[in-house]
Motif scaffolding. Structure first.
Motif, PDB file in Angstrom:
ATOM      1  N   SER A   1      68.813  82.385  64.166  1.00 26.79           N
ATOM      2  CA  SER A   1      68.501  83.774  64.526  1.00 26.79           C
ATOM      3  C   SER A   1      69.769  84.600  64.654  1.00 26.79           C
ATOM      4  N   ARG A   2      70.793  84.040  65.314  1.00 30.43           N
ATOM      5  CA  ARG A   2      72.056  84.762  65.454  1.00 30.43           C
ATOM      6  C   ARG A   2      72.662  85.064  64.083  1.00 30.43           C
ATOM      7  N   GLU A   3      72.601  84.103  63.166  1.00 31.01           N
ATOM      8  CA  GLU A   3      73.150  84.317  61.822  1.00 31.01           C
ATOM      9  C   GLU A   3      72.368  85.392  61.063  1.00 31.01           C
TER      10      GLU A   3
ATOM     11  N   PRO B   1      65.932  97.289  61.430  1.00 32.61           N
ATOM     12  CA  PRO B   1      65.445  97.137  62.805  1.00 32.61           C
ATOM     13  C   PRO B   1      64.802  95.760  62.997  1.00 32.61           C
ATOM     14  N   ALA B   2      65.220  95.071  64.036  1.00 31.30           N
ATOM     15  CA  ALA B   2      64.677  93.752  64.336  1.00 31.30           C
ATOM     16  C   ALA B   2      64.888  93.468  65.813  1.00 31.30           C
ATOM     17  N   PHE B   3      64.149  92.521  66.340  1.00 29.13           N
ATOM     18  CA  PHE B   3      64.343  92.110  67.731  1.00 29.13           C
ATOM     19  C   PHE B   3      64.252  90.597  67.808  1.00 29.13           C
ATOM     20  N   ASN B   4      64.838  90.053  68.832  1.00 30.46           N
ATOM     21  CA  ASN B   4      64.838  88.612  69.040  1.00 30.46           C
ATOM     22  C   ASN B   4      64.080  88.312  70.325  1.00 30.46           C
ATOM     23  N   VAL B   5      63.315  87.255  70.340  1.00 30.59           N
ATOM     24  CA  VAL B   5      62.578  86.861  71.543  1.00 30.59           C
ATOM     25  C   VAL B   5      63.376  85.797  72.292  1.00 30.59           C
TER      26      VAL B   5
ATOM     27  N   TYR C   1      59.920  80.790  71.514  1.00 30.81           N
ATOM     28  CA  TYR C   1      59.978  80.304  70.131  1.00 30.81           C
ATOM     29  C   TYR C   1      58.767  79.420  69.861  1.00 30.81           C
ATOM     30  N   HIS C   2      58.184  79.596  68.695  1.00 36.03           N
ATOM     31  CA  HIS C   2      57.027  78.785  68.313  1.00 36.03           C
ATOM     32  C   HIS C   2      56.889  78.771  66.796  1.00 36.03           C
ATOM     33  N   VAL C   3      56.070  77.866  66.321  1.00 32.69           N
ATOM     34  CA  VAL C   3      55.711  77.784  64.909  1.00 32.69           C
ATOM     35  C   VAL C   3      54.214  78.015  64.841  1.00 32.69           C
ATOM     36  N   THR C   4      53.792  78.909  63.969  1.00 31.07           N
ATOM     37  CA  THR C   4      52.376  79.210  63.809  1.00 31.07           C
ATOM     38  C   THR C   4      51.944  78.767  62.418  1.00 31.07           C
ATOM     39  N   VAL C   5      50.846  78.026  62.365  1.00 29.68           N
ATOM     40  CA  VAL C   5      50.322  77.538  61.095  1.00 29.68           C
ATOM     41  C   VAL C   5      48.847  77.911  61.011  1.00 29.68           C
ATOM     42  N   PHE C   6      48.444  78.504  59.910  1.00 31.58           N
ATOM     43  CA  PHE C   6      47.048  78.818  59.655  1.00 31.58           C
ATOM     44  C   PHE C   6      46.524  77.831  58.617  1.00 31.58           C
ATOM     45  N   PHE C   7      45.439  77.159  58.929  1.00 30.11           N
ATOM     46  CA  PHE C   7      44.782  76.296  57.960  1.00 30.11           C
ATOM     47  C   PHE C   7      43.541  77.044  57.481  1.00 30.11           C
ATOM     48  N   LEU C   8      43.621  77.587  56.271  1.00 29.42           N
ATOM     49  CA  LEU C   8      42.474  78.276  55.713  1.00 29.42           C
ATOM     50  C   LEU C   8      41.546  77.298  55.012  1.00 29.42           C
ATOM     51  N   SER C   9      42.108  76.212  54.509  1.00 27.63           N
ATOM     52  CA  SER C   9      41.324  75.149  53.891  1.00 27.63           C
ATOM     53  C   SER C   9      42.254  73.963  53.727  1.00 27.63           C
TER      54      SER C   9
END
Length: 101
Positions: free
Chosen positions: A50-52, A63-67, A72-80
């Motif tokens: 993130s720093r890089e 424009p951007a922001f850091n949390v 921090y998390h990973v989000t995965v959507f399983f559509l099929s």
């Protein structure tokens, strides 16, 4: 283990249990959120990255922001599942009709 199938050792495969085996509709969507609080090495690597990225974006005035790291998390959507036949939504006929895609 209720939500995923784990291959028996020595295998290392992990994949979602088919929706119908969980009493869900075949075409539902599954959302998996993995928090990184219990993976400090991964969270630290993400913070470094993130720093890089922010350093690279700074001169571009993007424009951007850091949390905060606990968010921090990973989000995965399983559509099929990759093995599920899915009809082409742009076509009127579906695979279930027996007409092919």
């Amino acid at each position: 283990r209720r939500w995923f199938h784990f291959e028996e050792p020595p295998g290392v495969g992990v994949w979602p249990v088919p929706y119908t085996q969980m009493g869900l509709p075949k075409d539902c969507t599954r959302l998996v959120v993995l928090m990184l609080e219990e993976a400090p090495a991964v969270a630290a690597a993400a913070a470094r990255l993130s720093r890089e990225v922010f350093a690279a974006l700074g001169p571009c005035e993007v424009p951007a922001f850091n949390v905060a790291r606990p968010s921090y998390h990973v989000t995965v959507f399983f559509l099929s599942l990759p093995t599920d036949p899915v009809a082409d939504p742009s076509q009127k006929r579906s695979l279930e009709d027996g007409d092919g895609a």
